[in-house]
Design an enzyme around this catalytic site. Structure first.
Site, PDB file in Angstrom:
ATOM      1  N   LYS A  74       0.839  -1.206   0.000  1.00 27.31           N
ATOM      2  CA  LYS A  74       0.000   0.000   0.000  1.00 27.31           C
ATOM      3  C   LYS A  74       0.874   1.257   0.000  1.00 27.31           C
ATOM      4  O   LYS A  74       2.094   1.176   0.220  1.00 27.31           O
ATOM      5  CB  LYS A  74      -0.954  -0.018   1.185  1.00 27.31           C
ATOM      6  CG  LYS A  74      -0.317   0.013   2.550  1.00 27.31           C
ATOM      7  CD  LYS A  74      -1.338  -0.404   3.597  1.00 27.31           C
ATOM      8  CE  LYS A  74      -0.716  -0.537   4.946  1.00 27.31           C
ATOM      9  NZ  LYS A  74      -1.018   0.509   5.886  1.00 27.31           N
TER      10      LYS A  74
ATOM     11  N   ARG B 194      -9.498   0.505  16.131  1.00 21.41           N
ATOM     12  CA  ARG B 194      -9.501   1.310  14.912  1.00 21.41           C
ATOM     13  C   ARG B 194     -10.581   0.696  14.013  1.00 21.41           C
ATOM     14  O   ARG B 194     -11.691   1.162  13.983  1.00 21.41           O
ATOM     15  CB  ARG B 194      -8.098   1.289  14.286  1.00 21.41           C
ATOM     16  CG  ARG B 194      -7.831   2.350  13.278  1.00 21.41           C
ATOM     17  CD  ARG B 194      -6.382   2.338  12.810  1.00 21.41           C
ATOM     18  NE  ARG B 194      -5.969   1.077  12.194  1.00 21.41           N
ATOM     19  CZ  ARG B 194      -4.789   0.874  11.623  1.00 21.41           C
ATOM     20  NH1 ARG B 194      -3.890   1.841  11.587  1.00 21.41           N
ATOM     21  NH2 ARG B 194      -4.495  -0.282  11.085  1.00 21.41           N
TER      22      ARG B 194
ATOM     23  N   TYR C  52      17.197  29.611   7.118  1.00 23.72           N
ATOM     24  CA  TYR C  52      16.008  30.316   7.630  1.00 23.72           C
ATOM     25  C   TYR C  52      16.044  30.412   9.152  1.00 23.72           C
ATOM     26  O   TYR C  52      16.297  29.423   9.846  1.00 23.72           O
ATOM     27  CB  TYR C  52      14.733  29.583   7.229  1.00 23.72           C
ATOM     28  CG  TYR C  52      14.356  29.784   5.775  1.00 23.72           C
ATOM     29  CD1 TYR C  52      14.001  31.043   5.292  1.00 23.72           C
ATOM     30  CD2 TYR C  52      14.351  28.703   4.902  1.00 23.72           C
ATOM     31  CE1 TYR C  52      13.649  31.216   3.963  1.00 23.72           C
ATOM     32  CE2 TYR C  52      13.989  28.869   3.570  1.00 23.72           C
ATOM     33  CZ  TYR C  52      13.646  30.132   3.108  1.00 23.72           C
ATOM     34  OH  TYR C  52      13.292  30.306   1.798  1.00 23.72           O
TER      35      TYR C  52
ATOM     36  N   MET D 143      12.905  24.333   1.067  1.00 23.95           N
ATOM     37  CA  MET D 143      12.057  23.549   0.154  1.00 23.95           C
ATOM     38  C   MET D 143      12.894  22.652  -0.773  1.00 23.95           C
ATOM     39  O   MET D 143      12.564  21.483  -0.987  1.00 23.95           O
ATOM     40  CB  MET D 143      11.182  24.476  -0.693  1.00 23.95           C
ATOM     41  CG  MET D 143      10.214  23.703  -1.576  1.00 23.95           C
ATOM     42  SD  MET D 143       9.206  24.739  -2.634  1.00 23.95           S
ATOM     43  CE  MET D 143       8.037  25.402  -1.500  1.00 23.95           C
TER      44      MET D 143
HETATM   45  C1  PLP Z   1      -3.978  -3.824   8.273  1.00 28.54           C
HETATM   46  C2  PLP Z   1      -2.505  -3.733   8.095  1.00 28.54           C
HETATM   47  N1  PLP Z   1      -1.803  -4.865   7.946  1.00 28.54           N
HETATM   48  C3  PLP Z   1      -0.466  -4.852   7.774  1.00 28.54           C
HETATM   49  C4  PLP Z   1       0.236  -3.673   7.754  1.00 28.54           C
HETATM   50  C5  PLP Z   1       1.727  -3.709   7.599  1.00 28.54           C
HETATM   51  O1  PLP Z   1       2.312  -3.203   8.752  1.00 28.54           O
HETATM   52  P1  PLP Z   1       3.891  -3.034   8.868  1.00 28.54           P
HETATM   53  O2  PLP Z   1       4.280  -2.061   7.829  1.00 28.54           O
HETATM   54  O3  PLP Z   1       4.111  -2.525  10.249  1.00 28.54           O
HETATM   55  O4  PLP Z   1       4.444  -4.383   8.621  1.00 28.54           O
HETATM   56  C6  PLP Z   1      -0.454  -2.469   7.933  1.00 28.54           C
HETATM   57  C7  PLP Z   1       0.294  -1.206   7.912  1.00 28.54           C
HETATM   58  O5  PLP Z   1      -0.075  -0.168   8.372  1.00 28.54           O
HETATM   59  C8  PLP Z   1      -1.863  -2.497   8.106  1.00 28.54           C
HETATM   60  O6  PLP Z   1      -2.564  -1.372   8.275  1.00 28.54           O
END
Ligand code: PLP
Length: 369
Positions: free
Chosen positions: A35, A131, A256, A304
């Site tokens: 992701k 969550r 800065y 930047m």
């Molecule tokens: C639902 C879920 N599974 C797995 C992962 C992977 O976690 P990590 O990057 O700590 O291995 C995440 C990451 O945020 C997650 O939200």
């Protein structure tokens, strides 16, 4: 000629880290979490590099899965947050995706939909992260309803996420794990629980599937490193160059707000990298960088497109010298993204996912060369 800032992505290191995740969990299958554009590394290229080994990939949302399918990735892709609206189910079915179900409305939508092929589902349980997920007392009824709909859903697993798997104190982790074990035994359900810290340091919570993410990219998420986490190899090296040098007298402010004041006569190098590239502006004076493979530190606020580093003790460094913001230097030394993150009061995840599109990614893949 081009601006010298490049994110070098070492796909061999990615494969090494994925194999380590598999080696640590020999009885689990490991879904590679891609992701957020593979944590900033480029999801399509990372998926292609892993597709001979990883039985499945995971993303946060359907748009990310579509991109992987467009890149020719045929393996199953899990939507870790499931669908965001019922109309996505059509595409889930068409693209052969798997999905989490974390909420009652998703459950109802899945049961109301008639897919061509039953959709593999990971039912998410809130075991203490608070969550996403069904409360443990509600998960059983949801599980039974899914089981009664084999024409809609298939390959059911229980999924959950640990809030504290990275910490040295295991107490809350054990509480979450106990909740899940009890539920899994009662439902006779296969499990998918383990994120990177769990893969690295909690073998008792390895499931039928694990979900390693950040460890694949070479970051050690553990508060207390272990032998396994020390075997990780950095995948991204953010490299650039010195583009100017200033010789300054003692007591001169740099950048800065004049945050850094030269303590003595100083040589200050100007580096082509800034917050407009995603480098964290919270980096304090003293944040490490490598110049020609040697450690020195940031001196002055990040701008930047540039930042400034202290070259006083590096007389050979000058315009054109290599600067590594994190990762490995061509000179062989290494600066971990985890260490840099501590100086920015953040975690490696934000630094890696924060590298902006204007930074070109360059892939080094001995495997396909
Ligand atoms: C639902 C879920 N599974 C797995 C992962 C992977 O976690 P990590 O990057 O700590 O291995 C995440 C990451 O945020 C997650 O939200």
């Amino acid at each position: 000629m081009a601006r010298p800032l490049v994110a070098h992505i070492d796909l061999d290191a990615l494969r090494h880290n994925y194999r380590l995740a598999c080696e640590l969990a020999p009885n689990s299958r490991s879904v590679a979490v891609l992701k957020a554009d593979a944590y900033g590394h480029g999801a399509a290229r990372c998926a292609q590099a892993l597709q001979d080994e990883a039985p499945a990939f995971a993303v946060a949302a359907i748009e990310e899965a579509v991109q992987l399918r467009k890149a020719g990735i045929e393996a199953p892709i899990v939507l870790l947050e499931g669908i965001f609206s019922p109309d996505e189910l059509e595409l889930v079915d068409e693209l052969g995706l798997w999905m989490a179900i974390h909420s009652p409305w998703q459950l109802e939508a899945a049961l109301a939909h008639h897919p061509r092929h039953p959709i593999p589902v990971w039912l998410k349980v809130d075991s203490g992260m608070h969550r996403l997920g069904f409360a443990p007392q509600d998960a059983e009824a949801a599980w039974q309803r899914l089981r009664e709909a084999p024409d809609r859903v298939t390959d059911l697993h229980l999924m959950s996420h640990f809030a504290t798997a990275d910490l040295g104190d295991f107490e809350y982790f054990r509480r979450q794990h106990a909740v899940l074990q009890t539920l899994a035994e009662r439902l006779d359900a296969p499990l998918c629980l383990a994120n990177s810290p769990t893969v690295l340091s909690h073998p008792e919570a390895h499931g039928d599937w694990n979900r390693p993410g950040v460890m694949l990219y070479g970051s050690d998420p553990l508060e207390l490193s272990c032998d396994a986490s020390r075997r990780l190899r950095p995948v991204m090296s953010l490299r650039t160059e010195i583009i100017a040098v200033r010789e300054l007298a003692s007591g001169e402010p740099v950048g800065y707000g004049g945050r850094f004041i030269t303590p003595d006569r100083s040589r200050i190098g100007v580096v082509a990298c800034g917050y407009g590239d995603g480098y964290d502006r919270h980096a304090i004076d003293g944040t490490p960088v490598l110049v020609d493979g040697q450690r020195t530190t940031i001196a002055g606020k990040v701008s930047m497109d540039m930042l400034t580093v202290d070259l006083t003790h590096l007389p050979d460094a000058g315009i054109g010298s290599e600067v590594v913001m994190w990762g490995t230097s061509r000179h062989g030394s290494e600066l971990s993204v985890d260490e840099v993150a501590r100086y920015c009061d953040t975690i490696s995840y934000t630094l890696l996912t924060g590298v902006l599109p204007r930074v070109p990614r360059r892939y080094n893949d001995a495997h396909s060369a």
